[in-house]
Design an enzyme around this catalytic site. Structure first.
Site, mmCIF file in Angstrom:
data_model
loop_
_atom_site.group_PDB
_atom_site.id
_atom_site.type_symbol
_atom_site.label_atom_id
_atom_site.label_comp_id
_atom_site.label_asym_id
_atom_site.label_seq_id
_atom_site.Cartn_x
_atom_site.Cartn_y
_atom_site.Cartn_z
ATOM 1 C CB ALA A 267 -0.872 -0.022 1.244
ATOM 2 C CD GLU B 152 1.695 -5.407 5.676
ATOM 3 O OE1 GLU B 152 2.535 -6.298 5.947
ATOM 4 O OE2 GLU B 152 0.901 -5.496 4.728
ATOM 5 C CD GLU C 31 -2.195 -7.494 2.892
ATOM 6 O OE1 GLU C 31 -1.857 -6.345 2.533
ATOM 7 O OE2 GLU C 31 -2.744 -7.722 3.972
ATOM 8 N N GLY D 211 0.581 -4.957 0.907
ATOM 9 C CA GLY D 211 -0.590 -5.011 0.033
ATOM 10 C C GLY D 211 -0.288 -5.663 -1.311
HETATM 11 N N1 CAA Z 1 4.643 3.223 -0.602
HETATM 12 C C1 CAA Z 1 5.063 4.381 -1.141
HETATM 13 N N2 CAA Z 1 6.228 4.502 -1.828
HETATM 14 C C2 CAA Z 1 6.999 3.397 -1.947
HETATM 15 C C3 CAA Z 1 6.622 2.159 -1.391
HETATM 16 C C4 CAA Z 1 5.376 2.087 -0.696
HETATM 17 N N3 CAA Z 1 4.909 0.937 -0.177
HETATM 18 N N4 CAA Z 1 7.596 1.258 -1.665
HETATM 19 C C5 CAA Z 1 8.527 1.913 -2.361
HETATM 20 N N5 CAA Z 1 8.180 3.194 -2.543
HETATM 21 C C6 CAA Z 1 8.920 4.246 -3.238
HETATM 22 C C7 CAA Z 1 10.096 4.741 -2.412
HETATM 23 O O1 CAA Z 1 9.678 5.696 -1.444
HETATM 24 C C8 CAA Z 1 10.980 5.307 -3.485
HETATM 25 O O2 CAA Z 1 10.484 6.573 -3.873
HETATM 26 P P1 CAA Z 1 11.443 7.889 -3.725
HETATM 27 O O3 CAA Z 1 12.573 7.617 -4.674
HETATM 28 O O4 CAA Z 1 10.540 9.006 -4.146
HETATM 29 O O5 CAA Z 1 11.886 7.917 -2.305
HETATM 30 C C9 CAA Z 1 10.751 4.380 -4.671
HETATM 31 O O6 CAA Z 1 9.511 3.721 -4.410
HETATM 32 C C10 CAA Z 1 11.807 3.321 -4.814
HETATM 33 O O7 CAA Z 1 11.925 2.643 -3.574
HETATM 34 P P2 CAA Z 1 13.322 2.415 -2.814
HETATM 35 O O8 CAA Z 1 14.264 3.527 -3.110
HETATM 36 O O9 CAA Z 1 13.010 2.150 -1.387
HETATM 37 O O10 CAA Z 1 13.824 1.082 -3.562
HETATM 38 P P3 CAA Z 1 14.803 -0.041 -2.999
HETATM 39 O O11 CAA Z 1 15.131 -0.905 -4.151
HETATM 40 O O12 CAA Z 1 15.905 0.562 -2.220
HETATM 41 O O13 CAA Z 1 13.899 -0.862 -1.932
HETATM 42 C C11 CAA Z 1 11.883 -2.003 -1.195
HETATM 43 C C12 CAA Z 1 12.793 -1.615 -2.389
HETATM 44 C C13 CAA Z 1 12.627 -3.017 -0.306
HETATM 45 C C14 CAA Z 1 10.656 -2.661 -1.776
HETATM 46 C C15 CAA Z 1 11.530 -0.734 -0.373
HETATM 47 O O14 CAA Z 1 11.049 0.254 -1.247
HETATM 48 C C16 CAA Z 1 10.487 -0.971 0.692
HETATM 49 O O15 CAA Z 1 10.781 -1.506 1.739
HETATM 50 N N6 CAA Z 1 9.223 -0.522 0.418
HETATM 51 C C17 CAA Z 1 8.152 -0.571 1.382
HETATM 52 C C18 CAA Z 1 7.634 -1.985 1.570
HETATM 53 C C19 CAA Z 1 6.526 -1.991 2.611
HETATM 54 O O16 CAA Z 1 6.736 -1.694 3.771
HETATM 55 N N7 CAA Z 1 5.295 -2.399 2.195
HETATM 56 C C20 CAA Z 1 4.147 -2.447 3.082
HETATM 57 C C21 CAA Z 1 3.329 -1.195 2.931
HETATM 58 S S1 CAA Z 1 1.978 -1.099 4.097
HETATM 59 C C22 CAA Z 1 0.786 -2.116 3.479
HETATM 60 O O17 CAA Z 1 0.906 -2.670 2.407
HETATM 61 C C23 CAA Z 1 -0.481 -2.259 4.323
HETATM 62 C C24 CAA Z 1 -1.420 -3.329 3.854
HETATM 63 O O18 CAA Z 1 -1.457 -4.414 4.375
HETATM 64 C C25 CAA Z 1 -2.369 -3.104 2.797
#
Ligand code: CAA
Length: 258
Positions: free
Chosen positions: A65, A132, A112, A109
């Site tokens: 998400a 999460e 999911e 998400g």
């Molecule tokens: N939401 C918003 N933006 C996101 C994102 C997310 N879930 N995941 C990645 N991005 C964005 C980053 O902020 C970044 O944007 P900027 O350059 O503007 O900062 C861009 O995508 C590229 O990401 P990274 O620079 O972080 O890329 P990476 O290769 O270094 O890392 C990753 C990749 C490990 C997937 C890392 O991006 C990450 O950990 N993302 C978040 C994963 C996460 O926590 N997901 C759960 C979200 S909550 C949820 O989903 C609730 C639910 O149950 C529905």
């Protein structure tokens, strides 16, 4: 219809929907989820479409998400809007089979969403996770419920409590994904599987989807009765006569969804 966050292609009987927010690793914001549900409903209603493939990019199916969209929301915002409730309901109302073709990250998400599809084909670089917990929340679209049914309590607890990622090999071994294929042929293979499903009678593909999903909602005895009654009802169709005649005449069945 022109979309901003997804790309939709219909070729022969297969509709392919590609999540397309590369700048955010396909993070699922409200706009994308709205467009996705709209495209799925259109595919469900399009008589030409018989199977759907949902995919992302080589780097990410979806990284979850959209954290930036959610970060400032309050409990009241989330509760009163029933955040994720509507897209989840819309997605689960789709009657045609949906295959998730997952490469790269399928997190939160994203994992999911893949599990909401009917089955998952993974590229060998796929990574699944429910991180999460690292954000101070828990999954909100099935990460504690569907994942537990897919991989069992021990692995679901491990994934949800540690936030670790599962690679494609472990995901296949654990029953989360049905097949693992090389990353570069992922989409092609998923579309070929979808084309195979598209050859079947839609009466049976929809009946199978409903019947398998029913197994999650009911007891074994009720589920078996439901399955048997649907099995019986299909003997009132032309496609059953055609399928069984084709077998005996040693030819390919020509189904007409009747
Ligand atoms: N939401 C918003 N933006 C996101 C994102 C997310 N879930 N995941 C990645 N991005 C964005 C980053 O902020 C970044 O944007 P900027 O350059 O503007 O900062 C861009 O995508 C590229 O990401 P990274 O620079 O972080 O890329 P990476 O290769 O270094 O890392 C990753 C990749 C490990 C997937 C890392 O991006 C990450 O950990 N993302 C978040 C994963 C996460 O926590 N997901 C759960 C979200 S909550 C949820 O989903 C609730 C639910 O149950 C529905």
């Amino acid at each position: 219809m022109a979309y901003e966050t997804i790309i939709v292609e219909v070729e022969d009987s297969v509709c392919t929907i590609k999540l397309n927010r590369p700048e955010a690793l396909n993070a699922l914001n409200s706009h994308l989820l709205g467009e996705l549900c709209d495209a799925l409903q259109a595919a469900d209603q399009n008589d030409k479409v018989r199977c759907i493939v949902l995919t992302g990019s080589a780097k990410a199916f979806a990284a979850g998400a959209d954290i930036k969209e959610m970060s400032e929301k309050s409990f009241v915002d989330m509760f009163l809007s029933d955040f994720f409730g509507e897209p989840h309901r819309d997605f689960m109302a789709i009657r045609k089979p949906i295959i998730a073709a997952v490469a790269g990250y399928a997190l939160g998400g994203g994992c999911e969403l893949a599990m909401m599809c009917d089955f998952i084909i993974a590229a060998d670089n796929a990574k699944f996770g429910q991180p999460e917990i690292n954000l101070g929340v828990i999954p909100g679209m099935g990460g504690t419920q569907r994942l537990t049914r897919f991989v069992g309590k021990s692995k679901a607890m491990d994934m949800n409590l540690t936030g670790r990622f599962m690679d494609a090999e472990e995901a296949e071994r654990s029953g989360l994904v049905s097949r693992v294929v090389p990353a570069k042929t992922l989409l092609e293979e998923a579309q070929a599987i979808a084309a195979k499903i598209a050859e079947k009678s839609m009466l049976t593909t929809i009946a199978i989807k409903e019947s398998v999903n029913r197994s999650y909602e009911t007891t074994m005895t009720e589920g078996l009765l439901y399955e048997r009654r649907v099995f019986h009802s299909l003997f009132n169709t032309e496609d059953q006569k055609e399928g069984m005649a084709a077998f005996q005449e040693k030819r390919q069945a020509q189904f007409r969804d009747r």
